[in-house]
Every structure is written in structure tokens, then in C-alpha cells.
Design an enzyme around this catalytic site. Structure first.
Site, PDB file in Angstrom:
ATOM      1  N   ASP A 182     -11.389  21.904  40.605  1.00 25.66           N
ATOM      2  CA  ASP A 182     -12.401  22.933  40.847  1.00 25.66           C
ATOM      3  C   ASP A 182     -12.648  23.730  39.570  1.00 25.66           C
ATOM      4  O   ASP A 182     -11.738  24.338  39.019  1.00 25.66           O
ATOM      5  CB  ASP A 182     -11.900  23.854  41.962  1.00 25.66           C
ATOM      6  CG  ASP A 182     -12.904  24.932  42.341  1.00 25.66           C
ATOM      7  OD1 ASP A 182     -14.014  24.940  41.762  1.00 25.66           O
ATOM      8  OD2 ASP A 182     -12.577  25.753  43.210  1.00 25.66           O
ATOM      9  N   CYS A 186       1.252  46.081  51.304  1.00 25.17           N
ATOM     10  CA  CYS A 186       0.551  46.513  52.515  1.00 25.17           C
ATOM     11  C   CYS A 186      -0.940  46.191  52.504  1.00 25.17           C
ATOM     12  O   CYS A 186      -1.611  46.362  53.520  1.00 25.17           O
ATOM     13  CB  CYS A 186       0.745  48.010  52.709  1.00 25.17           C
ATOM     14  SG  CYS A 186      -0.193  49.037  51.543  1.00 25.17           S
ATOM     15  N   CYS A 240       1.245  53.104  50.488  1.00 20.49           N
ATOM     16  CA  CYS A 240       2.663  52.878  50.791  1.00 20.49           C
ATOM     17  C   CYS A 240       3.510  53.231  49.574  1.00 20.49           C
ATOM     18  O   CYS A 240       3.012  53.753  48.584  1.00 20.49           O
ATOM     19  CB  CYS A 240       2.908  51.444  51.268  1.00 20.49           C
ATOM     20  SG  CYS A 240       2.880  50.192  49.953  1.00 20.49           S
ATOM     21  N   CYS A 268      -2.530  46.153  46.897  1.00 17.77           N
ATOM     22  CA  CYS A 268      -1.080  46.173  47.033  1.00 17.77           C
ATOM     23  C   CYS A 268      -0.596  44.930  47.772  1.00 17.77           C
ATOM     24  O   CYS A 268      -1.038  44.660  48.901  1.00 17.77           O
ATOM     25  CB  CYS A 268      -0.662  47.422  47.805  1.00 17.77           C
ATOM     26  SG  CYS A 268       1.091  47.494  48.206  1.00 17.77           S
ATOM     27  N   CYS A 291       0.586  52.126  44.820  1.00 17.84           N
ATOM     28  CA  CYS A 291      -0.237  51.935  46.012  1.00 17.84           C
ATOM     29  C   CYS A 291      -0.593  53.291  46.610  1.00 17.84           C
ATOM     30  O   CYS A 291       0.238  54.203  46.677  1.00 17.84           O
ATOM     31  CB  CYS A 291       0.509  51.093  47.037  1.00 17.84           C
ATOM     32  SG  CYS A 291      -0.415  50.856  48.578  1.00 17.84           S
TER      33      CYS A 291
END
Length: 410
Positions: A334, A200, A216, A197, A213
Site C-alpha cells: 500500500d 484512555c 487520565c 492517549c 493526557c
């Protein structure tokens, strides 16, 4: 254009000249150099050129060039549309696109993800389309959670109308501070960057298309537009067939998002759909070039999510495929992201590996137990394939090199 201050008019004129010279010299379409000179002479040129226009910003990790083209096509019935059709998606490219169409009341601008806050502030765009976020050039662009957070801050309290993919948790989080949001459910095929999430940090639970989530309140909002297979359901409940020339599920997602955007300008789906169906290729993507009896189809894939979508549109096995990887500035230096791509889907096909970082690619293919041949130059792979169809998947600069060699058809 005559309403611009004299300094701005001079900046536009010199930018156009630089663009034209760049094209004549074979250095590209000139969008970047023209915009760079214009902004050097007038730092407020983007704001001035945006005034009194109705603008759409299109941003995502994957699909923004294609979706920009689809939206511009669908809006063409309204009149001239200014757009950065060749993918120059930073302020320099935006300046060039708007300067090239001084009489256009409408504009559709592809925007690099990290430039959304700046360009939104400069242009005060009417609509912002946010489609997906996944890992891409992390050595240059940074963590995607940071990008989502910047979107979230830029949209907080903004008057612009946001159209966003509610199936992507990061996009949903970034868009959810906006005053007006149209949510579109177009799927999320690459989920490896959104298991947690963004609100949170807790785990996200998924049940079919729904996600929420565990710790939350953050959850998938109710969609206004829904894509299911090759059909799209609009807010009123009417369902439309999405008949596109562009292949694959990703382009069906792009088409559904385009419909949601143009509806905000009063364009009904019945009018937009035929115009979406006319788009056959975008800046070389999906173009087929004939060369010595081979029909070479060019596919662009810049990151793990993009490779997943490219695999989705390959000719059926055992169709041959060439993979080409560079690691120049526009690609990101990269190449460790190659290890996030599941190349096992290529088993049973003739596969060639080329490009400047072909050794990196070869190591990854070997680890995936995919039989392949490594070649120094794509010409060796093309001529090794019997006459017929050949798919070529390449990242950005490798794609442009191949496109230049075998034809720049759009």
C-alpha cells in the site's frame, strides 16, 4: 557451540552452509535462509543459542538498524559482539547472527516491532531498547496501537531492563509495565500518530517537550538521559558532546539511546562516544558512491517519519534529489502513506521520480506542486544531473536495487 545438543549443532552447520551458498550465488548475505533452515531442524535453536549470553534487543519503526550498529560498536571493547548488522530482524536473522559468533558473550539484535514479544520470550534478553512507533506497512504490520499493546503485555512483569524514549507517548505506554525502565528524552519529530492517549483515548496536551493526557493520569515520565541539540546529559548531570559522523537529528537521537543502553553494561560515556563517532554508514545508509563524476549519497526512507528525517539531512537547496518508490513485500503493498509526507520541502530543487510505483509518487508530487521529472530508470536521472553531489531517497527494495547497482559499500 559444543555444548549444544547434536541436533542443534547439525542445524547450525547446515544453516551456515545455506548462508554461504546464498552469498556465493549473489542472493544476499544469507541471514534469512540460514536461520530458516536452522529453525526448521531445531525449533528451539534461538533459545539454545541465546543461553548464557548478555543480549540487547533494539526495536523501533525507524532507526533500529543504525542504533543496533552504534550499540554494537560501543560494546566492542567488551569483546566479540554477535549482531545482525544487515537488518535481518526476525528470528531467522537472529539465529544466523548468534550462530555466526558462537564465542560471543554479548549480542545486539535488531528486532522487528511485531516480533518483540516472541523474541523476548525466546531469548530472555537482558535489555530491550524501544525508540519510536509510527505508521509503517499497515497492510502487513497492522495498527501501531496494537503493536504498543503487545509490547506492554510482553514486558509486564518481565525481568529485562527496558530503555525507552519518553518523548513518544506510544513507546512510553508500551514500556510502562516493565519493572525496570530507563527513560531517555530524545525528541519526537513525527507526532502525527500520537495525538490521542493510548491509555484512555483522550486528547494529549503538549507543552514543549512535556505531554500529558487531558482525561487520565497518563503523562510523560521524568527522563534519566536528555538529548538537547548535539549534547547529552547523563543521569548524574554530566553533559557530553555527541560528535557523530552519521548526519541529522535522528542519528543524534539514536546515539543518545545507544549511550543509555551501553551504560547498563558498565561502559561509561567517555569510552563509548569515540566508538560511536567511528560509525560512518550502516548497511549502505548514508554511503556516498562515486559514479561518472557524481557523488551519489543513498538515504533510506520507508514511511512518513523516515522521509521527514531524510529531508533533514539533504544537501542544501538547490541540491538535486532522486526519489524512488517500490511496493514489494518488504516495502508494504500500500503506497497511500505517500500522502502523509509533506513533499513541499523539495520545492526549488531539481527532482526526479523513479521506481516501480513512480506514477503514485508523481501524482503525490504534482499535488504538492513540486516540479519534477519522471524517469523509467534511475540511470536516466543520474546522468541528467551535472557532475557533483546527488542525494537519492528510496524505500527498502528500491534502496537495495540502487545499492546493488552503484556499489554495496557499508
Amino acid at each position: 557451540m559444543s555444548d549444544l545438543p547434536l541436533r542443534s549443532q547439525l542445524a547450525v552447520a547446515l544453516g551456515r552452509t545455506a548462508s554461504r551458498m546464498s552469498r556465493l550465488a549473489g542472493r544476499g548475505d544469507g541471514s534469512v535462509i540460514g536461520g530458516k533452515i536452522g529453525l526448521k531442524l531445531d525449533p528451539e535453536l534461538l533459545t539454545r543459542l541465546s543461553a548464557d549470553r548478555k543480549l540487547v534487543l533494539v526495536s523501533a519503526t525507524n532507526g533500529k538498524t543504525t542504533t543496533t550498529r552504534l550499540i554494537a560498536s560501543a560494546m566492542s571493547g567488551l569483546g566479540e559482539v554477535a549482531t545482525n548488522a544487515f537488518g535481518a530482524n526476525m528470528p531467522t536473522g537472529h539465529v544466523s547472527a548468534l550462530a555466526a559468533a558462537p564465542g560471543a558473550q554479548y549480542g545486539v539484535l535488531e528486532c522487528d516491532e511485531k516480533y518483540v514479544p516472541l523474541v523476548l520470550r525466546e531469548t530472555r534478553a537482558n535489555v530491550v531498547l524501544l525508540m519510536n512507533l509510527s505508521r509503517d506497512q499497515m497492510d502487513r504490520a497492522g495498527e501501531i496501537w496494537q503493536l504498543a499493546g503487545k509490547w506492554r503485555k510482553a514486558l509486564d512483569g518481565a525481568e529485562t531492563h527496558v530503555v525507552a524514549n519518553c518523548d513518544d507517548p506510544l513507546v512510553t505506554w508500551g514500556a510502562s509495565t516493565a519493572k525496570k525502565v530507563t527513560w531517555v528524552a530524545v525528541g519526537q519529530h513525527w507526532k502525527e500518530d500520537s495525538w490521542c492517549c493510548p491509555e484512555c483515548g483522550g486528547p494529549l496536551d503538549r507543552d514543549g517537550s512535556h505531554w500529558a493526557c487531558r482525561q487520565c493520569h497518563f503523562a510523560r515520565p521524568k527522563p534519566d538521559w536528555i538529548l538537547h541539540g548535539d549534547r547529552v546529559t547523563a543521569p548524574g548531570g554530566h553533559t557530553y558532546a555527541l560528535d557523530l559522523q552519521l548526519p541529522g537529528r535522528a542519528n543524534r537521537s539514536n546515539g543518545a539511546m545507544a549511550l543509555a543502553v551501553v551504560s547498563l553494561f558498565g561502559i561509561p560515556a567517555e569510552q563509548a562516544l569515540p566508538l560511536l563517532g567511528k560509525v560512518a554508514s550502516v548497511a549502505g545508509r548514508y554511503t556516498t558512491v562515486s559514479y561518472q563524476g557524481r557523488d551519489i549519497r543513498l538515504l533510506l526512507a520507508k514511511n512518513p517519519a523516515g522521509w521527514l528525517e531524510a529531508f533533514d539531512v539533504l544537501e542544501p537547496a538547490p541540491g538535486p534529489v532522486v526519489l524512488s518508490i517500490n511496493a514489494q513485500g518488504p516495502d508494504g503493498r500500500d503506497t497511500s502513506w505517500l500522502w502523509d509526507v509533506d513533499y513541499r520541502v523539495l520545492k526549488g530543487r531539481p527532482v526526479w521520480a523513479t521506481g516501480e510505483r513512480r506514477l503514485d509518487l508523481a501524482t503525490r508530487l504534482e499535488a504538492a506542486e513540486v516540479d519534477f521529472r519522471m524517469v523509467d530508470d534511475i540511470e536516466q536521472a543520474v546522468l541528467a544531473v551535472p557532475p557533483g553531489k546527488l542525494d537519492v531517497i528510496a524505500n527498502y527494495t528500491a534502496f537495495q536495487d540502487i545499492r546493488t547497482r552503484y556499489g554495496r559499500a557499508l
